[in-house]
Design an enzyme around this catalytic site. Structure first.
Site, mmCIF file in Angstrom:
data_model
loop_
_atom_site.group_PDB
_atom_site.id
_atom_site.type_symbol
_atom_site.label_atom_id
_atom_site.label_comp_id
_atom_site.label_asym_id
_atom_site.label_seq_id
_atom_site.Cartn_x
_atom_site.Cartn_y
_atom_site.Cartn_z
ATOM 1 N N GLU A 1 0.865 -1.320 -0.057
ATOM 2 C CA GLU A 1 -0.139 -0.066 -0.207
ATOM 3 C C GLU A 1 1.038 1.185 -0.016
ATOM 4 O O GLU A 1 1.627 1.458 0.884
ATOM 5 C CB GLU A 1 -1.041 -0.083 1.123
ATOM 6 N N ASP B 1 4.826 4.756 4.073
ATOM 7 C CA ASP B 1 4.679 6.200 4.077
ATOM 8 C C ASP B 1 5.929 6.633 4.340
ATOM 9 O O ASP B 1 6.919 6.224 4.718
ATOM 10 C CB ASP B 1 3.740 6.525 5.194
ATOM 11 N N ASP C 1 -3.199 11.709 -1.856
ATOM 12 C CA ASP C 1 -3.541 12.937 -2.049
ATOM 13 C C ASP C 1 -4.121 13.325 -3.489
ATOM 14 O O ASP C 1 -3.418 12.908 -4.395
ATOM 15 C CB ASP C 1 -2.385 13.743 -1.532
ATOM 16 N N ASP D 1 -12.006 9.294 -2.659
ATOM 17 C CA ASP D 1 -13.015 10.039 -2.647
ATOM 18 C C ASP D 1 -13.326 11.294 -3.464
ATOM 19 O O ASP D 1 -14.142 11.986 -3.558
ATOM 20 C CB ASP D 1 -13.309 10.671 -1.148
ATOM 21 N N TYR E 1 -9.419 6.633 6.077
ATOM 22 C CA TYR E 1 -10.132 7.588 5.453
ATOM 23 C C TYR E 1 -11.491 7.052 4.772
ATOM 24 O O TYR E 1 -12.579 7.921 4.856
ATOM 25 C CB TYR E 1 -9.389 8.303 4.198
ATOM 26 N N GLU E 2 -11.476 5.983 4.316
ATOM 27 C CA GLU E 2 -12.718 5.437 3.708
ATOM 28 C C GLU E 2 -13.793 5.462 4.816
ATOM 29 O O GLU E 2 -15.017 5.858 4.746
ATOM 30 C CB GLU E 2 -12.445 4.103 3.280
HETATM 31 C C1 LIG Z 1 -4.923 10.911 2.402
HETATM 32 S S1 LIG Z 1 -3.702 9.697 3.234
HETATM 33 C C2 LIG Z 1 -4.452 8.227 3.242
HETATM 34 C C3 LIG Z 1 -3.963 7.130 3.996
HETATM 35 C C4 LIG Z 1 -4.795 5.946 4.029
HETATM 36 N N1 LIG Z 1 -4.133 4.993 2.889
HETATM 37 C C5 LIG Z 1 -6.294 5.629 4.058
HETATM 38 O O1 LIG Z 1 -6.849 5.474 3.232
HETATM 39 O O2 LIG Z 1 -6.656 6.045 5.214
HETATM 40 C C6 LIG Z 1 -2.395 9.737 2.287
HETATM 41 C C7 LIG Z 1 -1.096 9.212 2.649
HETATM 42 O O3 LIG Z 1 0.054 9.166 1.895
HETATM 43 C C8 LIG Z 1 1.066 9.686 2.300
HETATM 44 N N2 LIG Z 1 1.931 10.008 1.076
HETATM 45 C C9 LIG Z 1 1.440 10.887 0.303
HETATM 46 N N3 LIG Z 1 2.487 11.305 -0.509
HETATM 47 C C10 LIG Z 1 3.396 10.270 -0.274
HETATM 48 C C11 LIG Z 1 4.764 9.997 -0.841
HETATM 49 N N4 LIG Z 1 5.334 10.809 -1.790
HETATM 50 N N5 LIG Z 1 5.624 8.988 -0.217
HETATM 51 C C12 LIG Z 1 5.242 8.278 0.748
HETATM 52 N N6 LIG Z 1 4.053 8.646 1.383
HETATM 53 C C13 LIG Z 1 3.358 9.509 0.846
HETATM 54 C C14 LIG Z 1 0.662 10.534 3.406
HETATM 55 O O4 LIG Z 1 1.812 10.936 4.255
HETATM 56 C C15 LIG Z 1 -0.515 10.167 3.960
HETATM 57 O O5 LIG Z 1 -0.068 9.357 4.972
#
Ligand SMILES: C[S@@+](CC[C@H](N)C(=O)[O-])C[C@H]1O[C@@H](n2cnc3c(N)ncnc32)[C@H](O)[C@@H]1O
Length: 239
Positions: free
Chosen positions: A44, A69, A125, A161, A201-202
């Site tokens: 993931e 992450d 994101d 989303d 998040y979901e």
């Molecule tokens: C919006 S959160 C979603 C978390 C999880 N997948 C969920 O659905 O609950 C996006 C995550 O991606 C990580 N992330 C974003 N860009 C990244 C990158 N370039 N390298 C590593 N992690 C990244 C962020 O730190 C964050 O924890």
């Protein structure tokens, strides 16, 4: 991008080398040795606090999982979550999960060609501004890397989303000539899909009544053959 750190977190992470991987590039091409078996590897990218990767790894002991992450604080939270979920599952299946600290920009330095079977992109994101579009994890420059890392059964499973991210991602998949499967514009419209593991998040978005968009992307040769055969059986000969 700099990896953030806070005093004490690193020490916590260093105490768990069987779960936390702080030097992921050193395992490139050798992740099977890390897990001590040749089970398929599912990753993931952007796991956040790790609810999804912990739950899915506890449910599927014959698959190895890696949650990624770039923030060490999130890895620490994910390690606590993994422990809680393992306990809820009776303390079993403790050796098929790794949590790796790196920036996804470097994904090709962490995994070798065909080393992965599945990539999950969960609520990545959305980077809504056009000038940031290249940062979206479904941008063609990332998809080109994922294609190389995925094996013959390789697939990407993508949930979001964000309609904007979903649309731009479907276009990116199409531009790359990739096959989509099981596209949904409202994943939980008939109630929560019990066959799927919900992410942190979901769960929040579903509670608020928001739509969840989903698509699988079929990439590996064998996965593609199986998919086309299933389509053929269902719909008749494809042109
Ligand atoms: C919006 S959160 C979603 C978390 C999880 N997948 C969920 O659905 O609950 C996006 C995550 O991606 C990580 N992330 C974003 N860009 C990244 C990158 N370039 N390298 C590593 N992690 C990244 C962020 O730190 C964050 O924890």
């Amino acid at each position: 991008m700099r990896l953030r750190g806070r005093k004490g977190i690193r020490e916590d992470l260093e105490r768990q080398p069987e779960l936390i991987v702080l030097d992921p590039k050193s395992h490139r091409g050798n992740w099977r040795e890390f897990f001590g078996n040749d089970h398929p590897i599912h990753v993931e990218l952007g796991m956040g606090k790790g609810k999804f990767i912990s739950e899915i790894s506890a449910r599927n002991p014959d698959i190895n999982y890696i949650g990624v992450d770039m923030y060490d604080e999130l890895l620490r939270k994910a390690s606590v979550k993994a422990e809680q979920i393992r306990e809820a599952h009776g303390g079993e299946n403790t050796d098929n999960l790794a949590l790796a600290l790196f920036n996804i920009e470097d994904v090709a330095d962490v995994f070798a060609e065909r080393e992965l079977e599945r990539i999950y992109l969960n609520f990545s994101d959305p980077w809504p501004k056009k000038k940031h579009a290249r940062r979206r994890l479904t941008d063609p420059r990332f998809l080109a890397k994922y294609k190389v890392l995925l094996n013959e059964w390789g697939e990407i499973h993508f949930k979001t989303d964000s309609l904007l991210l979903f649309e731009s991602s479907l276009n990116a998949f199409a531009d790359m000539g990739l096959r989509m499967r099981g596209v949904s514009l409202d994943l939980h419209k008939d109630g929560i899909r019990e066959d799927l593991v919900l992410t942190e998040y979901e769960s929040k978005f579903v509670e608020k009544g928001m739509n969840i968009y989903r698509s699988e992307v079929v990439i590996g040769e064998k996965a593609l053959d199986r998919h086309l055969k299933a389509l053929n059986d269902r719909l008749g000969p494809l042109t």
